[in-house]
Design a protein around this motif. Structure first.
Motif, mmCIF file in Angstrom:
data_model
loop_
_atom_site.group_PDB
_atom_site.id
_atom_site.type_symbol
_atom_site.label_atom_id
_atom_site.label_comp_id
_atom_site.label_asym_id
_atom_site.label_seq_id
_atom_site.Cartn_x
_atom_site.Cartn_y
_atom_site.Cartn_z
ATOM 1 N N UNK A 61 0.811 -1.220 0.000
ATOM 2 C CA UNK A 61 0.000 0.000 0.000
ATOM 3 C C UNK A 61 0.846 1.273 0.000
ATOM 4 N N UNK A 62 2.053 1.218 0.528
ATOM 5 C CA UNK A 62 2.902 2.414 0.605
ATOM 6 C C UNK A 62 3.984 2.447 -0.462
ATOM 7 N N UNK A 63 4.005 1.461 -1.346
ATOM 8 C CA UNK A 63 5.058 1.405 -2.363
ATOM 9 C C UNK A 63 4.778 2.369 -3.505
ATOM 10 N N UNK A 64 5.848 2.986 -4.008
ATOM 11 C CA UNK A 64 5.716 3.881 -5.150
ATOM 12 C C UNK A 64 7.089 4.123 -5.757
ATOM 13 N N UNK A 65 7.099 4.532 -7.005
ATOM 14 C CA UNK A 65 8.334 4.931 -7.661
ATOM 15 C C UNK A 65 9.127 3.771 -8.240
ATOM 16 N N UNK A 66 9.930 4.094 -9.230
ATOM 17 C CA UNK A 66 10.839 3.141 -9.872
ATOM 18 C C UNK A 66 12.251 3.696 -9.736
ATOM 19 N N UNK A 67 13.130 2.930 -9.102
ATOM 20 C CA UNK A 67 14.493 3.394 -8.862
ATOM 21 C C UNK A 67 15.475 2.650 -9.761
ATOM 22 N N UNK B 71 9.214 11.370 -15.133
ATOM 23 C CA UNK B 71 8.908 12.215 -16.283
ATOM 24 C C UNK B 71 7.569 12.880 -16.024
ATOM 25 N N UNK B 72 7.324 13.987 -16.662
ATOM 26 C CA UNK B 72 6.100 14.715 -16.390
ATOM 27 C C UNK B 72 4.863 13.960 -16.843
ATOM 28 N N UNK B 73 5.021 12.998 -17.784
ATOM 29 C CA UNK B 73 3.856 12.239 -18.223
ATOM 30 C C UNK B 73 3.471 11.145 -17.230
ATOM 31 N N UNK B 74 4.322 10.876 -16.234
ATOM 32 C CA UNK B 74 4.060 9.822 -15.253
ATOM 33 C C UNK B 74 3.531 10.441 -13.965
ATOM 34 N N UNK B 75 2.414 9.936 -13.479
ATOM 35 C CA UNK B 75 1.907 10.349 -12.169
ATOM 36 C C UNK B 75 2.190 9.235 -11.174
ATOM 37 N N UNK B 76 2.929 9.548 -10.132
ATOM 38 C CA UNK B 76 3.262 8.551 -9.128
ATOM 39 C C UNK B 76 1.984 7.993 -8.501
ATOM 40 N N UNK B 77 2.021 6.705 -8.178
ATOM 41 C CA UNK B 77 0.816 6.040 -7.672
ATOM 42 C C UNK B 77 0.361 6.587 -6.328
ATOM 43 N N UNK B 78 1.235 7.296 -5.622
ATOM 44 C CA UNK B 78 0.867 7.847 -4.319
ATOM 45 C C UNK B 78 0.374 9.287 -4.412
ATOM 46 N N UNK B 79 0.352 9.852 -5.611
ATOM 47 C CA UNK B 79 -0.085 11.236 -5.771
ATOM 48 C C UNK B 79 -1.581 11.352 -5.478
ATOM 49 N N UNK C 146 13.207 1.440 2.106
ATOM 50 C CA UNK C 146 12.679 1.786 0.790
ATOM 51 C C UNK C 146 11.452 0.948 0.455
ATOM 52 N N UNK C 147 10.502 1.575 -0.197
ATOM 53 C CA UNK C 147 9.299 0.868 -0.658
ATOM 54 C C UNK C 147 8.995 1.326 -2.073
ATOM 55 N N UNK C 148 9.660 0.694 -3.029
ATOM 56 C CA UNK C 148 9.502 1.061 -4.430
ATOM 57 C C UNK C 148 8.632 0.045 -5.159
ATOM 58 N N UNK C 149 8.195 0.416 -6.337
ATOM 59 C CA UNK C 149 7.464 -0.526 -7.181
ATOM 60 C C UNK C 149 8.413 -1.484 -7.876
ATOM 61 N N UNK D 96 4.518 12.412 -28.590
ATOM 62 C CA UNK D 96 3.225 11.728 -28.624
ATOM 63 C C UNK D 96 2.826 11.151 -27.271
ATOM 64 N N UNK D 97 3.706 11.211 -26.286
ATOM 65 C CA UNK D 97 3.367 10.694 -24.962
ATOM 66 C C UNK D 97 2.313 11.568 -24.300
ATOM 67 N N UNK D 98 1.314 10.910 -23.726
ATOM 68 C CA UNK D 98 0.197 11.594 -23.069
ATOM 69 C C UNK D 98 0.290 11.333 -21.577
ATOM 70 N N UNK D 99 -0.009 12.332 -20.774
ATOM 71 C CA UNK D 99 0.084 12.184 -19.333
ATOM 72 C C UNK D 99 -0.898 11.134 -18.815
ATOM 73 N N UNK D 100 -0.464 10.413 -17.776
ATOM 74 C CA UNK D 100 -1.255 9.320 -17.208
ATOM 75 C C UNK D 100 -2.721 9.682 -16.945
ATOM 76 N N UNK D 101 -3.008 10.791 -16.243
ATOM 77 C CA UNK D 101 -4.410 11.082 -15.924
ATOM 78 C C UNK D 101 -5.294 11.250 -17.156
#
Length: 552
Positions: free
Chosen positions: A79-85, A100-108, A222-225, A390-395
């Motif tokens: 439940x608290x994991x996020x990010x790719x390192x 990257x700006x097109x990626x929204x972190x899962x904890x946002x 650390x708690x990463x994806x 051509x990349x579109x933001x996650x939301x």
């Protein structure tokens, strides 16, 4: 071997994975009889963590399952994991985090975008929960059965006749259904039988090693994806399953030069040691699986009384985490339309809109997953190329696709930003997902999306009496469910966003389909409200053609 008829059912679903189970659940939730057979998976059953994106979670929430999903063991653990390192190894020097700006972190926090959020869960745990829920709703599950063949009289018959084999006993049975939904349970048999192309590309070949080793010390706090490991001995990706001892390691390989049999326990242990940076580690190798990253979309999602959802309709690389959610949305889009036709309040032509709406959006979603996969080398520093425009933001991928089909009124006139597959803003125009509103209803806080699912919904302003009268008349005339909610009287808009988001006045109304898609809106009440609403409803539900209804 003699054939015997098992039973008749409204819908036969082939495929017991996520897309098949959710199809059955959405159908059963609307009173449609459903028989689900497990079948043979399109892709090998892999141990994997699913990312259920927020739009898909909204739909699972509509089944009353959100709390149970978030209480699954793996979901709670991650439940608290996020990010790719990126690191030399788990125990080695960490080089940074992919972003990257097109990626929204899962904890946002999603704030006013949605009533829910991302969820990480184990595929097997989720499927078991959905199976139990499906059976509680009356779905008949045949886990050991596989679709052998089917016939639908060239798409012009009144039913689908399927031959199903019981893998346990070897016997075959005939099942007659109104519709067949292929959800990745036939290994391509349905597509091949219907000559439906499945074009695309293979992006890479991979081996996944599931192993057990206590790595809490190396993991630290650390708690990463995922952790990409880059060192002279290995380039791979570590994924925690419990932030302690259960792990997956993904590595690319060339099956021509390195057959799967060459990944012995000892070789896999060496790969794990290279990825973790612990030289004397003695991991327990639980499972080794090979898979390929693919990007494919079926040439059509409907053929007569046969429909494709999930893996049967599209496959995509895991980059972006769109795969699972896309299949859930397929199921939701199709289920209400089948239910409406079977229950007589929509014309058979409504089913044409499934392909019209979902195929372009699914193809665009697959493209977004591919673009993200191809951008990984740049993010990892192994490629200096520019980011794709051509990349579109996650939301936008989650919430802002715009449908165009016969089950929607034409777009509002005028040019506005994002007039394409992905809208720059969700402004409540026809073809878009109804924007999220926080509402107070009956003393409780709800989302506007909690009002959708089983009927056409008319959202109005406080001056709602003409619309309520019109909806009652249309519901009686067409023999269909119609719900009316007045924002400002029955519903309190907690953030005062209704007029702005939906583009209406106090006298206006917005018609929302059971899948939460805006079908039509009217800024002000017309003079002939009932006639207007009746005509628009008949058009959307394809009841505007002679003999459009289909008897159940």
């Amino acid at each position: 071997m003699s054939l015997s008829t098992l039973r008749n059912t409204d819908v036969l679903v082939a495929g017991g994975g996520l897309a098949g189970l959710t199809t059955a659940l959405f159908l059963a939730g609307q009173g449609v009889e459903c028989l689900l057979i497990e079948g043979a998976r399109e892709r090998p059953k892999l141990p994997r963590i699913l990312g259920i994106h927020p739009r898909a979670m909204e739909l699972l929430r509509s089944l009353g399952l959100e709390e149970e999903i978030r209480e699954l063991p793996t979901t709670r653990a991650l439940a608290q994991n996020s990010g790719i390192v990126v690191a030399q190894s788990l125990a080695g020097l960490e080089q940074g985090e992919l972003g990257e700006k097109y990626v929204m972190d899962v904890r946002t926090p999603l704030g006013l975008l949605s009533p829910t959020s991302w969820c990480l869960c184990d595929e097997g745990e989720l499927e078991e929960l959905l199976s139990v829920k499906a059976q509680q709703l009356g779905v008949v599950l045949r886990g050991s059965s596989t679709l052998v063949s089917f016939d639908q009289a060239d798409g012009h018959g009144e039913e689908v006749t399927a031959v199903v084999r019981d893998s346990a006993g070897g016997g075959e049975r005939i099942i007659k259904a109104c519709y067949l939904v292929e959800a990745g349970g036939t290994a391509g048999v349905v597509r091949e039988a219907l000559s439906i192309p499945f074009d695309g590309e293979v992006l890479g070949q991979y081996v996944t090693v599931r192993f057990t080793a206590d790595l809490r010390c190396e993991l630290a706090d650390r708690k990463f994806l995922m952790c990409y490991t880059v060192n002279p001995a290995l380039r791979g990706a570590l994924m925690p399953l419990d932030n302690a001892s259960q792990w997956l390691l993904h590595v690319s390989y060339d099956p021509q030069r390195q057959p799967l049999a060459s990944f012995t326990e000892e070789r896999c242990a060496e790969l794990v040691r290279a990825a973790t940076g612990v030289r004397d580690l003695q991991p327990t190798i639980e499972e080794v699986s090979a898979w390929q990253g693919e990007a494919r979309v079926a040439g059509r999602f409907r053929d007569g009384r046969v429909f494709l959802v999930g893996d049967a309709a599209h496959v995509m690389p895991p980059s972006g985490g769109f795969d699972a959610g896309t299949g859930i949305i397929d199921a939701h889009n199709l289920a209400w339309k089948i239910s409406a036709v079977l229950n007589g309040w929509a014309g058979n032509e409504l089913l044409e809109s499934y392909d019209e709406e979902r195929r372009p959006i699914c193809a665009a979603t697959v493209e977004q997953a591919v673009l993200r996969a191809k951008d990984r080398p740049r993010l990892l520093g192994t490629d200096s190329g520019p980011v794709s425009s051509d990349l579109v933001e996650d939301p936008l991928v989650w919430f802002n696709p715009r449908y165009r089909s016969s089950a929607l009124t034409p777009r509002d006139a005028g040019i506005y930003p994002g007039d394409g597959l992905w809208a720059a803003e969700n402004d409540g125009r026809p073809g878009s997902r109804a924007p999220h509103l926080r509402l107070r209803h009956g003393g409780s806080e709800v989302s506007v999306h909690d009002l959708f699912g089983h009927s056409m919904v008319l959202l109005t302003g406080p001056d709602s009496e003409p619309w309520k009268k019109a909806a009652r008349a249309v519901a009686a005339d067409l023999g269909m469910p119609y719900s009316v909610y007045a924002v400002g009287t029955e519903l309190t808009d907690l953030d005062d966003r209704w007029p702005e988001l939906y583009g209406v006045t106090a006298q206006g109304a917005v018609l929302v389909r059971p899948d939460g898609i805006v079908a039509w809106r009217c800024a002000d009440a017309p003079i002939f409200t009932t006639n207007t609403l009746r005509a628009l409803t008949k058009r959307i539900l394809r009841l505007d053609r002679p003999a459009a209804r289909e008897e159940r």
